[in-house]
Design a protein around this motif. Structure first.
Motif, PDB file in Angstrom:
ATOM      1  N   ALA A   1     -55.072  48.910  77.383  1.00 48.13           N
ATOM      2  CA  ALA A   1     -54.090  48.513  78.382  1.00 48.13           C
ATOM      3  C   ALA A   1     -53.146  47.410  77.912  1.00 48.13           C
ATOM      4  CB  ALA A   1     -54.800  48.061  79.660  1.00 48.13           C
TER       5      ALA A   1
ATOM      6  N   SER B   1     -60.657  47.986  86.775  1.00 44.65           N
ATOM      7  CA  SER B   1     -60.963  48.242  88.193  1.00 44.65           C
ATOM      8  C   SER B   1     -62.311  48.926  88.388  1.00 44.65           C
ATOM      9  CB  SER B   1     -59.849  49.060  88.831  1.00 44.65           C
ATOM     10  OG  SER B   1     -59.715  50.313  88.180  1.00 44.65           O
ATOM     11  N   GLU B   2     -62.655  49.847  87.521  1.00 47.63           N
ATOM     12  CA  GLU B   2     -63.940  50.560  87.653  1.00 47.63           C
ATOM     13  C   GLU B   2     -65.121  49.615  87.451  1.00 47.63           C
ATOM     14  OE1 GLU B   2     -66.313  54.308  85.585  1.00 47.63           O
ATOM     15  OE2 GLU B   2     -64.184  54.041  85.186  1.00 47.63           O
TER      16      GLU B   2
ATOM     17  N   HIS C   1     -57.270  42.937  85.872  1.00 52.43           N
ATOM     18  CA  HIS C   1     -58.045  43.576  86.942  1.00 52.43           C
ATOM     19  C   HIS C   1     -57.743  45.069  87.045  1.00 52.43           C
ATOM     20  CE1 HIS C   1     -60.137  40.390  89.399  1.00 52.43           C
ATOM     21  NE2 HIS C   1     -59.505  39.676  88.487  1.00 52.43           N
ATOM     22  N   ALA C   2     -56.484  45.440  86.885  1.00 51.63           N
ATOM     23  CA  ALA C   2     -56.116  46.858  86.952  1.00 51.63           C
ATOM     24  C   ALA C   2     -56.794  47.639  85.829  1.00 51.63           C
ATOM     25  CB  ALA C   2     -54.601  47.022  86.872  1.00 51.63           C
ATOM     26  N   ALA C   3     -56.837  47.051  84.640  1.00 51.59           N
ATOM     27  CA  ALA C   3     -57.474  47.732  83.503  1.00 51.59           C
ATOM     28  C   ALA C   3     -58.973  47.888  83.711  1.00 51.59           C
ATOM     29  CB  ALA C   3     -57.199  46.963  82.216  1.00 51.59           C
TER      30      ALA C   3
ATOM     31  N   GLN D   1     -49.959  37.396  87.943  1.00 50.52           N
ATOM     32  CA  GLN D   1     -49.550  38.711  87.442  1.00 50.52           C
ATOM     33  C   GLN D   1     -50.374  39.122  86.213  1.00 50.52           C
ATOM     34  OE1 GLN D   1     -45.434  37.498  87.048  1.00 50.52           O
ATOM     35  NE2 GLN D   1     -44.800  38.982  88.612  1.00 50.52           N
ATOM     36  N   ARG D   2     -50.702  38.169  85.365  1.00 50.47           N
ATOM     37  CA  ARG D   2     -51.523  38.451  84.188  1.00 50.47           C
ATOM     38  C   ARG D   2     -52.922  38.892  84.605  1.00 50.47           C
ATOM     39  NH1 ARG D   2     -49.982  33.275  80.333  1.00 50.47           N
ATOM     40  NH2 ARG D   2     -47.733  33.585  80.433  1.00 50.47           N
ATOM     41  N   HIS D   3     -53.494  38.171  85.553  1.00 51.30           N
ATOM     42  CA  HIS D   3     -54.837  38.523  86.039  1.00 51.30           C
ATOM     43  C   HIS D   3     -54.826  39.897  86.695  1.00 51.30           C
ATOM     44  CE1 HIS D   3     -57.270  34.613  85.829  1.00 51.30           C
ATOM     45  NE2 HIS D   3     -56.216  34.475  85.060  1.00 51.30           N
ATOM     46  N   ARG D   4     -53.766  40.209  87.399  1.00 49.01           N
ATOM     47  CA  ARG D   4     -53.668  41.534  88.026  1.00 49.01           C
ATOM     48  C   ARG D   4     -53.665  42.646  86.980  1.00 49.01           C
ATOM     49  NH1 ARG D   4     -49.422  40.024  92.869  1.00 49.01           N
ATOM     50  NH2 ARG D   4     -51.023  39.343  94.346  1.00 49.01           N
ATOM     51  N   LEU D   5     -53.019  42.421  85.843  1.00 49.05           N
ATOM     52  CA  LEU D   5     -53.034  43.414  84.773  1.00 49.05           C
ATOM     53  C   LEU D   5     -54.450  43.618  84.234  1.00 49.05           C
ATOM     54  CD1 LEU D   5     -49.832  42.569  82.668  1.00 49.05           C
ATOM     55  CD2 LEU D   5     -50.235  44.591  84.082  1.00 49.05           C
TER      56      LEU D   5
ATOM     57  N   LYS E   1     -61.105  49.176  77.294  1.00 46.32           N
ATOM     58  CA  LYS E   1     -60.049  49.270  78.304  1.00 46.32           C
ATOM     59  C   LYS E   1     -58.998  48.177  78.143  1.00 46.32           C
ATOM     60  CE  LYS E   1     -62.727  51.909  81.596  1.00 46.32           C
ATOM     61  NZ  LYS E   1     -63.258  51.998  82.964  1.00 46.32           N
TER      62      LYS E   1
END
Length: 137
Positions: A43, A94-95, A90-92, A84-88, A39
Motif C-alpha cells: 500500500a 483494515s482486516e 488503517h485502510a491498508a 491522514q497518514r494514520h488513515r492510510l 500489506k
C-alpha cells in the motif's frame, strides 16, 4: 512453499530497510505480523518499515499477535496531516484491525522526518488492562 510473487516481492524489498523486532516470546514472525508487513509494503511502498510485535508485554497468551508498533517511512505521506497518514495505514490493515490486532501504535513519517529522528519509539509498560499506577496493589 514460497510463491513466485512473494519471492519477487522479497527481492524488490532488498534495497529498503525492513526490520522485525519480536517481543512476543520466541522471536519468530507469525502470520499476522507477516500480513501487516506485506500489506504496508504493497500500500505504501515504504523506504523504511520497522515492525515490533509487543504482545509479549501484555496480558495475552505466549505467541500472541495482538499488540504492534510500526514505523512507516514513505514519500506517500508528503503533504498529509498525521491523521491522514494514520488513515492510510488503517485502510491498508483494515482486516487485521477488525480481527486479531487489538492495538497498533503508528509512527508515519516522511523520509525527511525519519532522517531527523530515525528510531522506533518505545511503548510504556502494560499495566494489565487497568488504570492502576505501578507499585500499587
Amino acid at each position: 512453499m514460497l510463491s513466485v510473487q512473494l519471492v519477487g516481492r522479497l527481492f524488490a524489498m532488498a534495497g529498503r530497510v525492513c526490520l522485525s523486532r519480536s517481543s512476543a516470546g520466541l522471536g519468530t514472525v507469525g502470520p499476522v505480523e507477516t500480513a501487516i508487513r506485506t500489506k504496508l509494503e504493497q500500500a505504501l511502498n515504504p523506504e523504511v518499515l520497522e515492525l515490533r510485535n509487543e504482545s509479549g508485554g501484555h496480558a495475552v497468551p505466549p505467541g500472541s499477535e495482538t499488540h504492534f508498533r510500526v514505523a512507516v517511512v514513505s514519500s506517500r505521506f508528503e503533504g498529509l496531516s498525521p491523521l491522514q497518514r494514520h488513515r492510510l495505514v488503517h485502510a491498508a490493515l483494515s482486516e487485521e484491525l477488525a480481527g486479531p490486532v487489538h492495538a497498533l501504535a503508528i509512527q508515519a513519517r516522511t523520509p525527511a522526518q525519519w532522517k531527523e529522528n530515525p528510531q522506533l519509539d518505545a511503548s510504556p509498560p502494560c499495566l494489565g488492562g487497568s488504570k492502576k499506577t505501578r507499585g500499587t496493589p
